[in-house]
Design an enzyme around this catalytic site. Sequence first.
Site, PDB file in Angstrom:
ATOM      1  N   ASP A 102       2.088   1.949  -2.819  1.00 46.90           N
ATOM      2  CA  ASP A 102       3.098   0.605  -2.461  1.00 46.90           C
ATOM      3  C   ASP A 102       2.621  -0.556  -3.206  1.00 46.90           C
ATOM      4  O   ASP A 102       1.356  -1.333  -2.966  1.00 46.90           O
ATOM      5  CB  ASP A 102       2.747   0.365  -0.990  1.00 46.90           C
ATOM      6  N   LYS A 168      10.367  -2.191   0.497  1.00 48.71           N
ATOM      7  CA  LYS A 168       9.450  -2.234   1.898  1.00 48.71           C
ATOM      8  C   LYS A 168       9.474  -3.881   2.236  1.00 48.71           C
ATOM      9  O   LYS A 168       9.379  -4.728   1.204  1.00 48.71           O
ATOM     10  CB  LYS A 168       8.183  -1.922   1.414  1.00 48.71           C
ATOM     11  N   LYS A 198      11.231   0.673   4.246  1.00 46.83           N
ATOM     12  CA  LYS A 198       9.827   0.787   5.104  1.00 46.83           C
ATOM     13  C   LYS A 198       9.789  -0.692   5.584  1.00 46.83           C
ATOM     14  O   LYS A 198       9.883  -1.763   4.979  1.00 46.83           O
ATOM     15  CB  LYS A 198       8.723   1.026   4.168  1.00 46.83           C
TER      16      LYS A 198
END
Length: 239
Positions: A102, A168, A198
Amino acid sequence: MLPVNPTFENLTPEVVAKTIDHALLRPDMTTQDVISGCQLCAQYKTASVCVRPSDVSLAAKELKDTGVLVGTVIGFPHGTTTTQAKVAESLQALDDGAVELDMVINIGRLKSNDINYVRNDIAAVVQASKKRLSQCCIKVILECCLLTDDEKIKACGAAQDAGADYVKTSTGFSAGGATLEDLRLMRQCTDPSRVRVKASGGVRSLDELIACLQAGADRIGASATAAIVDEMRSRKQSQ
Protein backbone atom coordinates in the site's frame (compact mmCIF):
# COMPACT_ATOMS: atom_id res chain seq x y z
CA MET A 1 -16.50 -13.60 -3.54
CA LEU A 2 -18.52 -10.42 -3.04
CA PRO A 3 -22.12 -10.31 -4.29
CA VAL A 4 -22.84 -7.69 -6.96
CA ASN A 5 -24.91 -5.71 -4.47
CA PRO A 6 -23.56 -6.53 -1.00
CA THR A 7 -26.18 -6.44 1.76
CA PHE A 8 -26.45 -7.91 5.23
CA GLU A 9 -28.83 -10.52 3.83
CA ASN A 10 -26.47 -11.85 1.14
CA LEU A 11 -23.18 -11.56 3.04
CA THR A 12 -21.74 -14.13 5.44
CA PRO A 13 -19.25 -13.70 8.29
CA GLU A 14 -16.65 -15.52 6.19
CA VAL A 15 -17.12 -13.21 3.20
CA VAL A 16 -17.02 -10.13 5.43
CA ALA A 17 -13.74 -11.31 6.97
CA LYS A 18 -12.27 -11.81 3.50
CA THR A 19 -12.91 -8.14 2.65
CA ILE A 20 -10.72 -6.97 5.54
CA ASP A 21 -7.07 -5.96 5.50
CA HIS A 22 -6.38 -5.99 9.24
CA ALA A 23 -4.23 -2.97 10.11
CA LEU A 24 -1.31 -3.22 12.54
CA LEU A 25 0.31 0.13 11.85
CA ARG A 26 0.33 2.13 15.07
CA PRO A 27 3.88 3.27 15.83
CA ASP A 28 3.68 2.18 19.47
CA MET A 29 2.77 -1.45 18.73
CA THR A 30 5.09 -3.99 20.34
CA THR A 31 6.32 -7.20 18.75
CA GLN A 32 3.78 -9.09 20.86
CA ASP A 33 1.01 -6.79 19.59
CA VAL A 34 1.96 -7.71 16.03
CA ILE A 35 2.06 -11.44 16.83
CA SER A 36 -1.34 -11.24 18.53
CA GLY A 37 -2.76 -9.32 15.57
CA CYS A 38 -1.49 -11.95 13.15
CA GLN A 39 -3.01 -14.69 15.29
CA LEU A 40 -6.34 -12.86 15.16
CA CYS A 41 -6.08 -12.67 11.35
CA ALA A 42 -5.41 -16.40 11.18
CA GLN A 43 -8.37 -17.10 13.46
CA TYR A 44 -10.80 -14.87 11.53
CA LYS A 45 -9.30 -15.67 8.11
CA THR A 46 -9.04 -12.08 6.93
CA ALA A 47 -7.90 -11.19 3.43
CA SER A 48 -4.61 -9.87 4.73
CA VAL A 49 -2.71 -8.22 7.51
CA CYS A 50 -1.10 -4.83 6.85
CA VAL A 51 1.96 -4.35 9.03
CA ARG A 52 4.78 -1.84 9.33
CA PRO A 53 7.73 -2.57 7.00
CA SER A 54 9.96 -3.74 9.85
CA ASP A 55 7.33 -6.31 10.85
CA VAL A 56 6.92 -8.03 7.47
CA SER A 57 9.28 -10.92 8.18
CA LEU A 58 7.60 -11.53 11.54
CA ALA A 59 4.11 -11.48 9.99
CA ALA A 60 5.15 -13.78 7.16
CA LYS A 61 6.46 -16.28 9.70
CA GLU A 62 3.35 -16.08 11.87
CA LEU A 63 0.93 -16.41 8.93
CA LYS A 64 2.70 -19.11 6.94
CA ASP A 65 0.20 -21.63 5.51
CA THR A 66 -2.83 -19.78 6.96
CA GLY A 67 -4.10 -18.32 3.68
CA VAL A 68 -3.85 -14.79 5.11
CA LEU A 69 -1.77 -12.53 2.88
CA VAL A 70 0.94 -10.24 4.23
CA GLY A 71 0.92 -6.59 3.22
CA THR A 72 2.82 -3.50 4.23
CA VAL A 73 2.98 0.23 3.58
CA ILE A 74 5.36 2.14 1.31
CA GLY A 75 6.29 5.81 1.66
CA PHE A 76 4.04 5.86 4.71
CA PRO A 77 2.33 7.98 5.88
CA HIS A 78 3.18 11.13 3.89
CA GLY A 79 4.27 9.81 0.48
CA THR A 80 7.18 12.24 0.30
CA THR A 81 10.09 9.82 0.07
CA THR A 82 11.82 9.69 -3.31
CA THR A 83 10.73 7.30 -6.00
CA GLN A 84 13.99 5.39 -5.61
CA ALA A 85 13.36 5.01 -1.88
CA LYS A 86 9.82 3.74 -2.51
CA VAL A 87 11.11 1.20 -4.99
CA ALA A 88 13.81 0.01 -2.60
CA GLU A 89 11.31 -0.22 0.25
CA SER A 90 8.92 -2.20 -1.97
CA LEU A 91 11.56 -4.70 -3.07
CA GLN A 92 12.75 -5.20 0.50
CA ALA A 93 9.16 -5.84 1.62
CA LEU A 94 8.65 -8.44 -1.11
CA ASP A 95 11.92 -10.15 -0.20
CA ASP A 96 10.76 -10.23 3.44
CA GLY A 97 7.49 -11.98 2.53
CA ALA A 98 4.95 -9.29 1.66
CA VAL A 99 2.69 -9.81 -1.35
CA GLU A 100 0.61 -6.63 -1.03
CA LEU A 101 2.02 -3.09 -0.98
CA ASP A 102 0.00 0.00 0.00
CA MET A 103 1.98 2.99 -1.30
CA VAL A 104 1.23 6.64 -0.59
CA ILE A 105 1.23 9.03 -3.54
CA ASN A 106 3.33 12.17 -3.42
CA ILE A 107 0.51 14.40 -2.23
CA GLY A 108 2.41 17.66 -2.65
CA ARG A 109 3.29 16.87 -6.26
CA LEU A 110 -0.35 16.01 -6.98
CA LYS A 111 -1.51 19.29 -5.46
CA SER A 112 1.12 21.04 -7.59
CA ASN A 113 -0.59 19.44 -10.62
CA ASP A 114 2.60 17.53 -11.46
CA ILE A 115 0.64 14.51 -12.66
CA ASN A 116 3.57 13.09 -14.61
CA TYR A 117 5.61 12.86 -11.40
CA VAL A 118 2.75 11.17 -9.56
CA ARG A 119 2.15 8.69 -12.40
CA ASN A 120 5.85 7.89 -12.80
CA ASP A 121 6.28 7.49 -9.03
CA ILE A 122 3.53 4.87 -8.96
CA ALA A 123 4.67 3.19 -12.18
CA ALA A 124 8.21 2.75 -10.88
CA VAL A 125 6.93 0.86 -7.83
CA VAL A 126 4.48 -1.19 -9.91
CA GLN A 127 7.03 -2.19 -12.54
CA ALA A 128 9.86 -3.02 -10.14
CA SER A 129 7.59 -4.90 -7.75
CA LYS A 130 5.82 -6.98 -10.38
CA LYS A 131 9.15 -7.81 -11.98
CA ARG A 132 10.29 -9.15 -8.59
CA LEU A 133 6.97 -10.88 -7.80
CA SER A 134 4.46 -10.98 -10.64
CA GLN A 135 1.44 -11.74 -8.45
CA CYS A 136 2.04 -8.92 -5.97
CA CYS A 137 -0.75 -6.40 -5.46
CA ILE A 138 -0.12 -2.63 -5.47
CA LYS A 139 -2.60 -0.35 -3.72
CA VAL A 140 -2.23 3.41 -4.12
CA ILE A 141 -3.22 5.56 -1.13
CA LEU A 142 -4.62 8.94 -2.18
CA GLU A 143 -5.22 10.53 1.27
CA CYS A 144 -8.55 11.90 0.09
CA CYS A 145 -9.11 14.19 3.07
CA LEU A 146 -6.30 16.43 1.74
CA LEU A 147 -7.52 16.52 -1.87
CA THR A 148 -10.17 18.24 -3.94
CA ASP A 149 -12.49 16.08 -6.02
CA ASP A 150 -10.57 17.09 -9.14
CA GLU A 151 -7.31 15.99 -7.51
CA LYS A 152 -8.87 12.68 -6.48
CA ILE A 153 -9.95 12.06 -10.08
CA LYS A 154 -6.48 12.91 -11.38
CA ALA A 155 -4.85 10.65 -8.78
CA CYS A 156 -7.13 7.76 -9.72
CA GLY A 157 -6.27 8.27 -13.39
CA ALA A 158 -2.56 8.31 -12.63
CA ALA A 159 -2.82 5.12 -10.56
CA GLN A 160 -4.80 3.34 -13.28
CA ASP A 161 -2.43 4.45 -16.03
CA ALA A 162 0.54 3.30 -13.93
CA GLY A 163 -0.88 -0.22 -13.59
CA ALA A 164 -1.89 -0.17 -9.94
CA ASP A 165 -4.31 -2.82 -8.70
CA TYR A 166 -6.20 -0.66 -6.19
CA VAL A 167 -6.85 2.93 -5.26
CA LYS A 168 -7.25 3.49 -1.52
CA THR A 169 -8.88 6.35 0.35
CA SER A 170 -6.60 7.02 3.27
CA THR A 171 -3.66 6.16 5.47
CA GLY A 172 -5.75 6.39 8.63
CA PHE A 173 -3.14 8.79 10.03
CA SER A 174 -4.27 12.13 8.57
CA ALA A 175 -7.22 14.47 9.10
CA GLY A 176 -9.90 12.04 7.93
CA GLY A 177 -10.66 8.55 6.71
CA ALA A 178 -12.92 6.85 4.21
CA THR A 179 -16.16 8.53 3.15
CA LEU A 180 -18.92 7.08 1.02
CA GLU A 181 -18.72 10.06 -1.32
CA ASP A 182 -15.03 9.44 -1.97
CA LEU A 183 -15.60 5.74 -2.54
CA ARG A 184 -18.34 6.43 -5.10
CA LEU A 185 -16.14 8.96 -6.87
CA MET A 186 -13.15 6.59 -6.97
CA ARG A 187 -15.32 3.78 -8.31
CA GLN A 188 -16.86 6.03 -10.96
CA CYS A 189 -13.56 7.35 -12.31
CA THR A 190 -11.69 4.03 -12.57
CA ASP A 191 -12.25 0.97 -14.73
CA PRO A 192 -13.56 -1.83 -12.45
CA SER A 193 -12.01 -4.45 -14.72
CA ARG A 194 -8.57 -2.96 -14.04
CA VAL A 195 -8.64 -1.19 -10.67
CA ARG A 196 -10.35 -2.06 -7.39
CA VAL A 197 -11.12 0.26 -4.50
CA LYS A 198 -10.11 0.06 -0.85
CA ALA A 199 -11.72 1.98 1.99
CA SER A 200 -9.48 2.74 4.94
CA GLY A 201 -9.74 4.89 8.01
CA GLY A 202 -12.63 5.03 10.44
CA VAL A 203 -14.47 1.84 9.45
CA ARG A 204 -15.28 0.39 12.86
CA SER A 205 -18.68 -1.30 12.59
CA LEU A 206 -20.44 -3.87 10.44
CA ASP A 207 -22.92 -1.35 9.08
CA GLU A 208 -20.09 1.01 8.11
CA LEU A 209 -18.27 -1.83 6.36
CA ILE A 210 -21.37 -2.84 4.39
CA ALA A 211 -22.03 0.78 3.42
CA CYS A 212 -18.46 1.02 2.08
CA LEU A 213 -18.94 -2.15 0.04
CA GLN A 214 -22.18 -0.79 -1.38
CA ALA A 215 -20.40 2.46 -2.33
CA GLY A 216 -17.89 0.52 -4.43
CA ALA A 217 -15.18 -0.74 -2.08
CA ASP A 218 -13.71 -4.20 -2.62
CA ARG A 219 -11.44 -4.24 0.44
CA ILE A 220 -11.69 -2.56 3.82
CA GLY A 221 -8.75 -1.52 5.94
CA ALA A 222 -9.75 -1.91 9.58
CA SER A 223 -8.43 -2.64 13.04
CA ALA A 224 -11.85 -3.49 14.55
CA THR A 225 -11.89 -6.82 12.71
CA ALA A 226 -13.05 -8.99 15.60
CA ALA A 227 -15.87 -6.62 16.54
CA ILE A 228 -17.09 -6.39 12.94
CA VAL A 229 -17.06 -10.11 12.19
CA ASP A 230 -18.43 -11.06 15.61
CA GLU A 231 -21.31 -8.62 15.10
CA MET A 232 -22.06 -10.26 11.75
CA ARG A 233 -22.14 -13.71 13.35
CA SER A 234 -24.29 -12.54 16.24
CA ARG A 235 -26.85 -10.81 14.03
CA LYS A 236 -27.03 -13.78 11.64
CA GLN A 237 -27.61 -16.18 14.54
CA SER A 238 -30.40 -14.01 15.97
CA GLN A 239 -32.39 -13.99 12.71
